[in-house]
Design a protein around this motif. Structure first.
Motif, PDB file in Angstrom:
ATOM      1  N   LEU A 112       0.825  -1.212   0.000  1.00 16.48           N
ATOM      2  CA  LEU A 112       0.000   0.000   0.000  1.00 16.48           C
ATOM      3  C   LEU A 112       0.861   1.264   0.000  1.00 16.48           C
ATOM      4  N   SER A 113       0.297   2.331  -0.585  1.00 12.21           N
ATOM      5  CA  SER A 113       1.018   3.605  -0.629  1.00 12.21           C
ATOM      6  C   SER A 113       1.238   4.180   0.771  1.00 12.21           C
ATOM      7  N   VAL A 114       0.405   3.767   1.709  1.00 13.69           N
ATOM      8  CA  VAL A 114       0.515   4.316   3.069  1.00 13.69           C
ATOM      9  C   VAL A 114       1.513   3.538   3.937  1.00 13.69           C
ATOM     10  N   PHE A 115       2.033   2.423   3.422  1.00 16.65           N
ATOM     11  CA  PHE A 115       2.934   1.597   4.212  1.00 16.65           C
ATOM     12  C   PHE A 115       4.194   2.390   4.582  1.00 16.65           C
ATOM     13  N   GLY A 116       4.380   2.589   5.892  1.00 15.55           N
ATOM     14  CA  GLY A 116       5.582   3.275   6.363  1.00 15.55           C
ATOM     15  C   GLY A 116       5.551   4.794   6.269  1.00 15.55           C
ATOM     16  N   ILE A 117       4.398   5.389   5.881  1.00 15.17           N
ATOM     17  CA  ILE A 117       4.389   6.856   5.733  1.00 15.17           C
ATOM     18  C   ILE A 117       4.463   7.577   7.077  1.00 15.17           C
ATOM     19  N   GLY A 118       4.285   6.818   8.173  1.00 11.78           N
ATOM     20  CA  GLY A 118       4.347   7.462   9.485  1.00 11.78           C
ATOM     21  C   GLY A 118       5.637   7.184  10.231  1.00 11.78           C
ATOM     22  N   ALA A 119       6.622   6.660   9.520  1.00 10.07           N
ATOM     23  CA  ALA A 119       7.855   6.217  10.187  1.00 10.07           C
ATOM     24  C   ALA A 119       8.621   7.345  10.884  1.00 10.07           C
ATOM     25  N   ALA A 120       8.323   8.600  10.519  1.00 11.71           N
ATOM     26  CA  ALA A 120       9.052   9.716  11.134  1.00 11.71           C
ATOM     27  C   ALA A 120       8.665   9.931  12.595  1.00 11.71           C
ATOM     28  N   HIS A 121       7.479   9.483  12.977  1.00  9.32           N
ATOM     29  CA  HIS A 121       7.042   9.646  14.367  1.00  9.32           C
ATOM     30  C   HIS A 121       7.152   8.323  15.111  1.00  9.32           C
ATOM     31  N   THR A 122       7.265   8.439  16.420  1.00  5.43           N
ATOM     32  CA  THR A 122       7.328   7.239  17.245  1.00  5.43           C
ATOM     33  C   THR A 122       5.938   6.628  17.413  1.00  5.43           C
ATOM     34  N   ASP A 123       5.929   5.379  17.801  1.00  7.70           N
ATOM     35  CA  ASP A 123       4.698   4.652  18.104  1.00  7.70           C
ATOM     36  C   ASP A 123       3.890   5.415  19.160  1.00  7.70           C
ATOM     37  N   LYS A 124       4.590   5.984  20.132  1.00  8.45           N
ATOM     38  CA  LYS A 124       3.930   6.701  21.225  1.00  8.45           C
ATOM     39  C   LYS A 124       3.162   7.921  20.701  1.00  8.45           C
ATOM     40  N   VAL A 125       3.799   8.666  19.805  1.00  6.47           N
ATOM     41  CA  VAL A 125       3.146   9.844  19.225  1.00  6.47           C
ATOM     42  C   VAL A 125       1.913   9.410  18.440  1.00  6.47           C
ATOM     43  N   TRP A 126       2.038   8.339  17.675  1.00  6.61           N
ATOM     44  CA  TRP A 126       0.902   7.884  16.870  1.00  6.61           C
ATOM     45  C   TRP A 126      -0.264   7.429  17.739  1.00  6.61           C
ATOM     46  N   ARG A 127       0.053   6.794  18.875  1.00  6.01           N
ATOM     47  CA  ARG A 127      -1.031   6.363  19.767  1.00  6.01           C
ATOM     48  C   ARG A 127      -1.782   7.570  20.326  1.00  6.01           C
ATOM     49  N   ALA A 128      -1.027   8.630  20.630  1.00  2.00           N
ATOM     50  CA  ALA A 128      -1.661   9.849  21.146  1.00  2.00           C
ATOM     51  C   ALA A 128      -2.522  10.497  20.052  1.00  2.00           C
ATOM     52  N   VAL A 129      -2.008  10.505  18.817  1.00  2.00           N
ATOM     53  CA  VAL A 129      -2.776  11.071  17.696  1.00  2.00           C
ATOM     54  C   VAL A 129      -4.062  10.273  17.518  1.00  2.00           C
ATOM     55  N   LEU A 130      -3.919   8.959  17.515  1.00  2.00           N
ATOM     56  CA  LEU A 130      -5.069   8.078  17.316  1.00  2.00           C
ATOM     57  C   LEU A 130      -6.144   8.320  18.378  1.00  2.00           C
ATOM     58  N   ARG A 131      -5.713   8.399  19.623  1.00  2.00           N
ATOM     59  CA  ARG A 131      -6.683   8.580  20.698  1.00  2.00           C
ATOM     60  C   ARG A 131      -7.424   9.911  20.539  1.00  2.00           C
ATOM     61  N   GLN A 132      -6.686  10.950  20.137  1.00  2.00           N
ATOM     62  CA  GLN A 132      -7.334  12.250  19.989  1.00  2.00           C
ATOM     63  C   GLN A 132      -8.303  12.271  18.813  1.00  2.00           C
ATOM     64  N   LEU A 133      -7.985  11.529  17.756  1.00  2.00           N
ATOM     65  CA  LEU A 133      -8.901  11.468  16.618  1.00  2.00           C
ATOM     66  C   LEU A 133     -10.180  10.724  16.993  1.00  2.00           C
ATOM     67  N   VAL A 134     -10.059   9.715  17.856  1.00  2.00           N
ATOM     68  CA  VAL A 134     -11.242   8.977  18.321  1.00  2.00           C
ATOM     69  C   VAL A 134     -12.094   9.884  19.213  1.00  2.00           C
ATOM     70  N   VAL A 135     -11.417  10.568  20.130  1.00  2.00           N
ATOM     71  CA  VAL A 135     -12.143  11.438  21.062  1.00  2.00           C
ATOM     72  C   VAL A 135     -12.864  12.556  20.310  1.00  2.00           C
ATOM     73  N   ARG A 136     -12.244  13.068  19.237  1.00  2.00           N
ATOM     74  CA  ARG A 136     -12.870  14.144  18.468  1.00  2.00           C
ATOM     75  C   ARG A 136     -13.901  13.648  17.470  1.00  2.00           C
ATOM     76  N   GLY A 137     -14.027  12.337  17.370  1.00  2.00           N
ATOM     77  CA  GLY A 137     -15.056  11.803  16.487  1.00  2.00           C
ATOM     78  C   GLY A 137     -14.682  11.755  15.015  1.00  2.00           C
ATOM     79  N   LEU A 138     -13.389  11.816  14.704  1.00  2.00           N
ATOM     80  CA  LEU A 138     -12.967  11.663  13.308  1.00  2.00           C
ATOM     81  C   LEU A 138     -12.847  10.182  12.962  1.00  2.00           C
ATOM     82  N   LEU A 139     -12.569   9.405  13.990  1.00  2.00           N
ATOM     83  CA  LEU A 139     -12.486   7.953  13.842  1.00  2.00           C
ATOM     84  C   LEU A 139     -13.422   7.342  14.861  1.00  2.00           C
ATOM     85  N   GLU A 140     -14.047   6.225  14.498  1.00  2.50           N
ATOM     86  CA  GLU A 140     -14.809   5.526  15.518  1.00  2.50           C
ATOM     87  C   GLU A 140     -14.363   4.079  15.593  1.00  2.50           C
TER      88      GLU A 140
END
Ligand SMILES: [Zn+2]
Length: 209
Positions: A57-85
């Motif tokens: 996939l084109s998205v494979f590895g596109i987030g490699a610049a950030h740590t797993d920890k940063v991505w988990r925080a991003v993910l949680r905030q997107l869920v809380v804001r209702g962009l992801l369910e």
């Protein structure tokens, strides 16, 4: 890693990060949970990624610049804001909501809060069987995540942590893993006011943990 990873600012423009994460959810078919989506984003090699050909996939590895920890925080905030369910009827699969559209199209900016310092998860607790209802295990990663969220919230509001929610309440939430506000409301120590103030955020932590 970048500045966001090394020295988390209070508020940062997470639009690009949000777009990358939302795109990864979309490209993998909106049928996988947080773990797999983040593996694809970070470009990891796993049996599951091999099996589904997600390294193509084109998205494979596109987030490699950030740590797993940063991505988990991003993910949680997107869920809380209702962009992801989180679809609890489909093993926690992440799905885009209508609110994700303007962000993906670049019509909306997403400001993200500081990444909170989360307690290190020991190997032991990560592989321990998940605690059943009523089991109080302070090594439970979800309990630790809830405490980290509470600390962050208490700091923001400038109040002691116990004013937000008591340890006993956090333990019960970790043990029961409620998926809806109604289920969360059944837990002792969570009155209507607290449910209104923190319900969505707590569900976000549970969904991610
Ligand atoms: Zn970074």
């Amino acid at each position: 890693n970048c500045d966001v990873c090394l020295n988390p600012p209070t508020l940062w423009d997470g639009t690009e990060a949000a777009q990358k994460l939302l795109s990864t959810v979309y490209r993998t078919g909106q049928r996988f949970g947080a773990g797999h989506v983040l593996d694809v984003l970070l470009g990891k090699t796993t049996e599951k990624i091999d099996r589904f050909g997600h390294n193509q996939l084109s998205v494979f590895g596109i987030g490699a610049a950030h740590t797993d920890k940063v991505w988990r925080a991003v993910l949680r905030q997107l869920v809380v804001r209702g962009l992801l369910e989180v679809d609890h009827t489909a093993y926690g699969a992440l799905k885009l909501t209508q609110a994700a559209r303007p962000v993906l199209k670049g019509e909306e900016t997403v400001m993200l809060r500081a990444i909170e310092v989360r307690p290190a998860r020991s190997k032991k607790s990560r592989f321990a069987p998940s605690s059943g209802e009523g089991v109080h295990n302070d090594e439970d990663p979800l309990f630790l995540s809830l405490r980290a969220w509470r600390r962050e919230t208490a700091n923001e509001k400038g109040v002691p942590a116990y004013v937000i929610l008591h340890d006993a309440t956090l333990r019960e939430i970790a043990a029961r893993r409620p998926a809806t506000l109604a289920k969360l409301g059944e837990i002792s120590g969570l009155g209507t006011k607290k449910l209104e103030a923190y319900g969505e955020a707590v569900l976000g932590v549970v969904a991610e943990g």
